[in-house]
Scaffold this motif. Structure first.
Motif, mmCIF file in Angstrom:
data_model
loop_
_atom_site.group_PDB
_atom_site.id
_atom_site.type_symbol
_atom_site.label_atom_id
_atom_site.label_comp_id
_atom_site.label_asym_id
_atom_site.label_seq_id
_atom_site.Cartn_x
_atom_site.Cartn_y
_atom_site.Cartn_z
ATOM 1 N N GLN A 190 0.814 -1.223 0.000
ATOM 2 C CA GLN A 190 0.000 0.000 0.000
ATOM 3 C C GLN A 190 0.847 1.273 0.000
ATOM 4 N N ALA A 191 2.152 1.138 0.172
ATOM 5 C CA ALA A 191 3.018 2.312 0.269
ATOM 6 C C ALA A 191 3.070 3.062 -1.059
ATOM 7 N N GLU A 192 3.158 4.368 -0.981
ATOM 8 C CA GLU A 192 3.177 5.208 -2.173
ATOM 9 C C GLU A 192 4.504 5.111 -2.912
ATOM 10 N N PHE A 193 5.589 4.993 -2.153
ATOM 11 C CA PHE A 193 6.920 4.846 -2.740
ATOM 12 C C PHE A 193 7.549 3.556 -2.233
ATOM 13 N N ARG A 194 8.123 2.789 -3.174
ATOM 14 C CA ARG A 194 8.658 1.478 -2.809
ATOM 15 C C ARG A 194 10.019 1.241 -3.450
ATOM 16 N N VAL A 195 10.855 0.530 -2.693
ATOM 17 C CA VAL A 195 12.146 0.041 -3.182
ATOM 18 C C VAL A 195 12.209 -1.432 -2.821
ATOM 19 N N ASP A 196 12.602 -2.270 -3.769
ATOM 20 C CA ASP A 196 12.691 -3.706 -3.503
ATOM 21 C C ASP A 196 13.881 -4.240 -4.310
ATOM 22 N N GLN A 197 15.005 -4.470 -3.614
ATOM 23 C CA GLN A 197 16.228 -4.851 -4.319
ATOM 24 C C GLN A 197 16.985 -5.929 -3.549
ATOM 25 N N THR A 198 17.902 -6.578 -4.272
ATOM 26 C CA THR A 198 18.749 -7.621 -3.697
ATOM 27 C C THR A 198 20.203 -7.162 -3.706
ATOM 28 N N TYR A 199 20.882 -7.408 -2.593
ATOM 29 C CA TYR A 199 22.264 -6.966 -2.407
ATOM 30 C C TYR A 199 23.125 -8.174 -2.044
ATOM 31 N N VAL A 200 24.313 -8.249 -2.648
ATOM 32 C CA VAL A 200 25.181 -9.413 -2.487
ATOM 33 C C VAL A 200 26.558 -8.976 -1.996
ATOM 34 N N ILE A 201 27.048 -9.697 -0.992
ATOM 35 C CA ILE A 201 28.413 -9.489 -0.497
ATOM 36 C C ILE A 201 29.137 -10.822 -0.610
ATOM 37 N N PRO A 202 30.259 -10.892 -1.317
ATOM 38 C CA PRO A 202 30.977 -12.158 -1.458
ATOM 39 C C PRO A 202 31.710 -12.519 -0.173
ATOM 40 N N ARG A 203 32.223 -13.730 -0.152
ATOM 41 C CA ARG A 203 33.066 -14.132 0.973
ATOM 42 C C ARG A 203 34.275 -13.203 1.069
ATOM 43 N N GLU A 204 34.623 -12.844 2.300
ATOM 44 C CA GLU A 204 35.822 -12.044 2.557
ATOM 45 C C GLU A 204 36.691 -12.772 3.573
ATOM 46 N N ASN A 205 38.007 -12.711 3.383
ATOM 47 C CA ASN A 205 38.946 -13.282 4.346
ATOM 48 C C ASN A 205 39.666 -12.194 5.122
ATOM 49 N N HIS A 206 40.079 -12.510 6.346
ATOM 50 C CA HIS A 206 40.587 -11.502 7.270
ATOM 51 C C HIS A 206 41.951 -10.945 6.870
ATOM 52 N N ASN A 207 42.893 -11.803 6.511
ATOM 53 C CA ASN A 207 44.234 -11.384 6.072
ATOM 54 C C ASN A 207 44.979 -10.460 7.035
ATOM 55 N N PRO A 208 45.101 -10.818 8.307
ATOM 56 C CA PRO A 208 45.961 -10.036 9.194
ATOM 57 C C PRO A 208 47.425 -10.198 8.801
ATOM 58 N N ILE A 209 48.269 -9.295 9.247
ATOM 59 C CA ILE A 209 49.690 -9.377 8.919
ATOM 60 C C ILE A 209 50.299 -10.660 9.478
ATOM 61 N N GLU A 210 50.005 -10.948 10.737
ATOM 62 C CA GLU A 210 50.570 -12.148 11.367
ATOM 63 C C GLU A 210 49.757 -13.370 10.979
ATOM 64 N N MET A 211 50.416 -14.359 10.386
ATOM 65 C CA MET A 211 49.750 -15.612 10.108
ATOM 66 C C MET A 211 49.514 -16.382 11.411
ATOM 67 N N PHE A 212 48.583 -17.314 11.369
ATOM 68 C CA PHE A 212 48.299 -18.099 12.569
ATOM 69 C C PHE A 212 49.446 -19.057 12.848
ATOM 70 N N ALA A 213 49.790 -19.169 14.120
ATOM 71 C CA ALA A 213 50.902 -20.020 14.529
ATOM 72 C C ALA A 213 50.647 -20.538 15.933
ATOM 73 N N THR A 214 51.126 -21.747 16.176
ATOM 74 C CA THR A 214 51.044 -22.353 17.504
ATOM 75 C C THR A 214 52.327 -23.127 17.777
ATOM 76 N N ILE A 215 52.882 -22.948 18.952
ATOM 77 C CA ILE A 215 53.940 -23.812 19.459
ATOM 78 C C ILE A 215 53.353 -24.594 20.618
ATOM 79 N N ALA A 216 53.488 -25.922 20.561
ATOM 80 C CA ALA A 216 52.934 -26.787 21.599
ATOM 81 C C ALA A 216 54.045 -27.560 22.276
ATOM 82 N N SER A 217 53.983 -27.608 23.609
ATOM 83 C CA SER A 217 55.000 -28.331 24.368
ATOM 84 C C SER A 217 54.338 -29.046 25.541
ATOM 85 N N TRP A 218 54.521 -30.380 25.604
ATOM 86 C CA TRP A 218 53.948 -31.202 26.678
ATOM 87 C C TRP A 218 54.998 -31.471 27.749
ATOM 88 N N GLU A 219 54.554 -31.484 28.978
ATOM 89 C CA GLU A 219 55.318 -32.013 30.106
ATOM 90 C C GLU A 219 54.369 -32.916 30.877
#
Length: 705
Positions: A166-195
């Motif tokens: 019933q609205a006098e003015f209407r907008v009806d649209q579709t919007y798409v955002i692709p996958r994005e990756n974070h890309n921080p400077i530091e890559m992920f790393a883990t050092i593990a040590s058991w005792e």
């Protein structure tokens, strides 16, 4: 007593460590007798491992161990879900069976004397697969409602469908955002040590206690037996919220090898080894009267997720309260695919949802021949119409006006393609921004020393926003000491527990705990010494004074709707022949409660603006629909903004806002909202410059030609 420090621009206390290389990141800790690991990853998206030939790899120089599902210890994988984990589904059980659920899934681990030897051996492991049909194209997957009550995912207020018709003015649209990756400077790393049964992990993470609890659950040991150390994090943007499979692999390699093991993900592996902002498809329908009053909002969206977990984020939340409207209908769905699970990326949900909503609002303003700022001001709500609660504070009007005035918005001519600089098309656009105020339980310890210095600690993280500095500042302010006489320590599970370093909650939560602990310690010292001066009191006492504090939210969320708000204004220049867009100016105004350190806060906002440029103009993980492979999993082909892309003017305005309801410090957080609204403001400016509306990000030259 020193002058008040909260609200002052203090330089980073850890700045010298970082610029001189003295700050130690996860992969840089020196651990004796260290071995190195590399991961063999699946090249199919769905199926089973038919065979793994490890003979050549096992003969390779330096190889110590080679682990597959055939010889890996069976891990406990006890139930555990931290706050960032998907609420529905079960995390990946690495090297526990022959099932493959996504491209890049770990299927073998090589441990060797050197990194080069481990990588080489991983490359010569021969694998065959029994392929099965895979869903890897989001456009070909029928979205479904997430598990749970349908009312949680489809929310109605009023009669949006009939009101829209019933609205006098209407907008009806579709919007798409692709996958994005974070890309921080530091890559992920883990050092593990058991005792024995005790494990130490040096790990890149935004939540040390969550890593300890997850790995403890995986290996079936007590969480107290896992120590996680993470003092410096070289960027994360949400990618470090969860404990990802590589941490388990590092611990598993160390268990099998009997030596400490380091595992560092390559840049390419980070596109498969940790999460990402999911691909989203959103439909927004707005109906309004001739005077610009919103009559109906329909907003539905769906996002990709894995087949083994249901990842959801707050895609549609802001639509329910950002603009006043009597009739609102939102519906959130997911598209299960043979991909690894997405995760939170800076301003998760809000950044994506508001891109669609604020783009549609701009389209409505064009249809109404109305100024975009005026349209928003006409639909400014007095209260949260979704929760039916008053806002604890809301400075949206002030943000619109302050940013518009600083930007010179009144000089804008409304007609698309009407503003030029020589042959370049100039466009001005704007958008609203919001993000919730999050406050979680946190603890801190303050220790006053006889020499008049203080040690303050909490197991928080710092991925770059300035936690080291802001917490030192709060502590020094509360104690009445100079900043240089306070030492703050973070990033270790042996310290008092802190919540996840995300969701713009660190200052609200950890900062409030630091303030409370320091206040207790100061009051105790002054009372014991009978003095009004802390340094004098500590000298007189000649002993250590220690205090701990635990803080937690009360019933404020039941009485108020609590959010930060903002407005973003952008100028772009578009080359009409090349389709190239350059962002020339960004002005952002934010009502975010108390600002502890304007210098660091401004840096947060500038970082968000740069991230928004990437979202709008560049970032796009290209997924091969045949097999789920990310074809541009590198920084040569996944474009991110660099210095040359930064506009010469990035102006940040903090609207004065006192909010006594949100938390003891009165802060709301800036890390997330700084990104929200930037992408739609750029998209709206590009339309104003060119007359062409691009509804699928990123807006690259080919879409404008």
């Amino acid at each position: 007593m020193t002058a008040a420090l909260i609200g002052k621009s203090v330089s980073r206390v850890d700045g010298r460590l970082k610029v001189t290389g003295a700050a130690t990141y996860a992969a840089e800790f020196e651990v004796p007798n260290l071995a190195h690991a590399a991961v063999v990853r699946s090249i199919v998206a769905n199926g089973r491992l038919a065979s793994i030939d490890t003979a050549e790899a096992e003969r390779a120089p330096g190889v110590i161990a080679l682990v597959t599902h055939r010889n890996a210890p069976k891990l406990a994988y006890q139930p555990h879900k931290g706050l960032p984990d998907a609420a529905v589904g079960e995390r990946l059980h690495v090297l526990q069976d022959d099932r493959v659920t996504h491209q890049g899934q770990p299927i073998a681990l090589v441990v060797a004397e050197t990194l080069e030897q481990a990588v080489y051996a991983a490359e010569v492991v021969r694998v065959t697969y029994r392929n099965e049909a895979a869903a890897t194209d989001v456009a070909a997957v029928d979205p479904v409602l997430p598990t749970g009550k349908p009312a949680e995912w489809e929310i109605r207020r009023g009669e949006a469908d009939s009101a829209f018709e019933q609205a006098e003015f209407r907008v009806d649209q579709t919007y798409v955002i692709p996958r994005e990756n974070h890309n921080p400077i530091e890559m992920f790393a883990t050092i593990a040590s058991w005792e024995g049964d005790s494990l130490t992990l040096w790990d890149k993470t935004q939540w040390v206690h969550n890593v300890a609890e997850e790995i403890a659950a995986v290996f079936g040991i007590a969480a107290e037996n896992v120590r996680v150390i993470s003092p410096f994090v070289g960027g994360a943007f949400g990618s470090g919220l969860r404990c990802w499979p590589h941490v388990t692999l590092a611990a598993l390699g160390a268990r099998v090898d009997g030596r400490p093991v380091k595992l560092v993900l390559s840049r390419r592996e980070m596109y498969y080894g940790v999460g990402y902002r999911p691909h989203t498809v959103q439909r927004v329908a707005l109906g309004a009267s001739r005077d610009g009053q919103l009559q109906a909002i329909r907003h539905e969206g769906h996002q990709e997720t894995s087949t083994y977990e249901e990842f959801t984020e707050a895609l549609l939340s802001a639509t329910r309260f950002l603009h006043a409207c009597p009739n609102v209908h939102t519906r959130h769905r997911i598209a299960p695919m043979h991909v690894h699970t997405p995760t939170y990326m800076r301003a998760p949900g809000e950044a994506s949802g508001i891109y669609a909503l604020e783009s549609a609002m701009d389209e409505l303003a064009v249809a109404l021949s109305m100024d975009p700022v005026d349209l928003r001001l006409r639909n400014e709500p007095d209260r949260d119409e979704f929760k039916d609660l008053p806002f604890s504070s809301r400075s949206t009007k002030e943000c619109y006006r302050a940013a518009a005035e600083r930007f010179g918005w009144s000089q804008r001519t409304a007609e698309p393609r009407s503003m030029r600089d020589g042959r370049l098309l100039i466009g001005w656009g704007m958008a609203s921004a919001t993000y919730p105020m999050n406050y979680a339980p946190a603890s801190a310890l303050a220790r006053l020393l006889p020499d008049g210095t203080a040690e303050v600690m909490s197991a928080a993280s710092d991925m770059g926003p300035g936690t080291w500095t802001s917490m030192t500042q709060v502590a020094a302010d509360t104690l009445g000491l100079p900043v240089e006489r306070v030492k703050f320590t973070l990033g270790d599970t042996r310290l008092p527990r802190a919540p996840v370093h995300g969701g713009s909650m660190t200052m609200a939560s950890v900062g409030s705990a630091v303030q409370a602990a320091c206040r207790k310690a100061r009051e105790d010292a002054l009372a014991r010494a009978g003095s009004n001066d802390l340094e004098e009191a500590m000298e007189r006492l000649g002993q250590v004074i220690e205090a701990t504090a635990d803080v937690a939210p009360g019933d404020e969320t039941k009485r108020f709707s609590m959010h930060a708000f903002g407005a973003v204004f952008v100028e772009v220049a578009v080359d009409p022949d090349l389709g190239e867009t350059r962002v020339r100016r960004i002005v952002g105004a934010y009502g975010a409660g108390r600002v502890v350190n304007p210098k660091i806060a401004r840096s947060q906002c500038i970082g968000g603006m740069i991230g928004g440029i990437g979202m709008a103009l560049m970032e796009h993980s290209v997924v091969d629909p045949r097999n789920g492979r990310v074809t541009n999993a590198n920084l040569a082909e996944y474009a991110v903004p660099v210095h040359a892309d930064a506009p010469p003017v990035m102006d940040v305005i903090f609207v004065d806002e006192h909010d006594p309801h949100v938390n003891p410090l009165g802060v709301k957080g800036l890390g997330e909202i700084a990104l929200v609204g930037v992408a739609p403001a750029i998209a709206n400016a590009i339309f104003h410059a060119t007359g062409k509306r691009v509804r699928e990000l990123p807006i690259t030259p080919d879409k404008l030609l």
